[in-house]
Scaffold this active site. Structure first.
Site, short mmCIF file in Angstrom:
data_model
loop_
_atom_site.label_atom_id
_atom_site.label_comp_id
_atom_site.label_asym_id
_atom_site.label_seq_id
_atom_site.Cartn_x
_atom_site.Cartn_y
_atom_site.Cartn_z
CD GLU A 1 -12.90 8.89 -1.29
OE1 GLU A 1 -13.32 9.04 -0.10
OE2 GLU A 1 -11.90 9.41 -1.88
CG ASP B 1 -15.38 5.90 5.75
OD1 ASP B 1 -15.77 5.48 4.73
OD2 ASP B 1 -15.53 7.00 6.04
CB SER C 1 -20.68 20.86 3.22
OG SER C 1 -21.40 20.07 2.52
CG ASP D 1 -16.61 12.73 5.31
OD1 ASP D 1 -15.52 12.36 5.06
OD2 ASP D 1 -17.68 12.71 4.61
#
Length: 367
Positions: free
Chosen positions: A17, A20, A112, A157
């Site tokens: 976490e 990236d 999302s 993501d």
């Protein structure tokens, strides 16, 4: 009339976490929850966007007018940003009618926004014969999110939504974007991974996330390295002595989190997923105490899940709300879910949503 239907999934990040955007390692997997888009090329010069999840709020934009900071804001900035990014890169997208339908909760830390972007890019890539490979597609989607939508996220993501495969986690090196598919068959070991949505929503474009990223970049500059990925674990103690107190904890999290990703991948490759638990819990403590991106609801999920028999638990996603994950022995799944729900009720929090997560397929065309 639609020329086709495409889908892109949300993701859960198993471990890795806030690494990236520091050129580090991550290991997400795709969820069965997804966003579908029915698409056609529509009227040249026009972009029409609608969503079954936001009825009565369709958006129509002139393609030539698309530019960062000029959109209406909200969910439509993500697909509009993809059209802008594609055109800016020289791809001949002349217009489109896009209608979305989602089973992904927004603000739950399940990506999302990236699913929305990847579904859009995949559909437009097919409709306009753009011949985009999955890495190029993910990079364009990240540019849409960073520049057009104004959210300073990394590449994880978009790569997860575009590149994950059924039954696997994606070990991704965010520096060179090399990928390795890591088998993730927890049911074979009588394990489950619960995803627990605290229903505390977050927005990456808000200031806290950007502040953490800026802090990491400032620390790398002070240490004279390209990114925190370049700080070897054995050099961490000396590096912390050189940094101001506000930056040291951020660096400690990123360096130790990269090590946790490597440890987790080794355990999965050697068939020992039940040993992942302590790594997940260590990761949560680091995110809570060093990176300071947890919240009381996420901490309560972890505490309650562990007390009820989970092998490990941690927040997943960018933080400040969203979801946590818990690795649970099969016979304890019901007990852990009940314990978290009871803990939330005692704290007068909104009831959480508990799901069993399985590693699903990445983005694809349905029809």
């Amino acid at each position: 009339m639609s020329e086709g239907v495409w889908t892109a999934p949300g993701r859960v990040n198993l471990i890795g976490e806030h690494t990236d955007y520091n050129d580090g390692l991550v290991m997400p997997f795709a969820l069965p929850l997804s966003i579908e888009v029915s698409a056609d090329r529509g009227t040249p010069g026009r972009l029409r966007l609608s969503s079954a999840n936001v009825p009565g709020q369709s958006v129509e934009l002139r393609v030539e007018d698309l530019a960062p900071g000029r959109g209406p804001g909200g969910w439509s900035d993500y697909p509009a940003g993809v059209v802008w990014a594609l055109r800016e890169a020289g791809h001949p997208v002349t217009g489109a009618d896009l209608h979305f339908e989602s089973t992904l909760p927004t603000g739950a830390g399940l990506s999302s926004s990236a699913a929305l972007e990847v579904a859009t890019a995949l559909a437009l890539g097919d409709l306009f014969a753009l011949d985009l490979d999955r890495t190029e597609l993910a990079l364009l989607c990240r540019r849409a999110e960073n520049v057009y939508a104004g959210a300073p996220t990394g590449i994880m993501d978009q790569m997860a939504s575009a590149c994950c495969t059924d039954g696997h986690a994606l070990l991704l090196d965010t520096r060179d974007l090399s990928c390795r598919q890591i088998p993730l068959d927890l049911t074979a070991h009588d394990l489950a991974l619960l995803v627990i949505d605290t229903r505390v929503t977050h927005a990456h474009s808000q200031g806290e996330y950007g502040e953490r990223r800026a802090g990491c970049e400032a620390a790398a500059r002070l240490l004279g390295i390209p990114a925190l990925r370049d700080l070897a674990p054995e050099r961490l103690p000396a590096a912390l002595e050189r940094l101001p107190p506000a930056l040291g904890p951020l660096v400690r999290h990123v360096v130790t989190e990269n090590v946790r990703v490597e440890r987790a991948a080794d355990l999965l490759l050697t068939g020992a997923p039940e040993e992942l638990g302590p790594i997940l819990t260590e990761g949560h403590a680091s995110l809570r105490d060093d990176f300071r991106v947890s919240c009381p609801e996420l901490d309560l999920v972890v505490e309650a899940a562990l007390a009820a028999g989970a092998l490990g638990a941690r927040m997943t996603g960018g933080g400040f709300g969203g979801s946590a994950i818990a690795l649970v022995p099969g016979p304890r799944v019901r007990a852990v879910g009940d314990a978290v729900e009871s803990a939330f009720a005692r704290a007068s929090y909104r009831p959480p949503e508990v799901r069993d997560a399985v590693a699903a397929s990445g983005a694809r065309r349905l029809s």
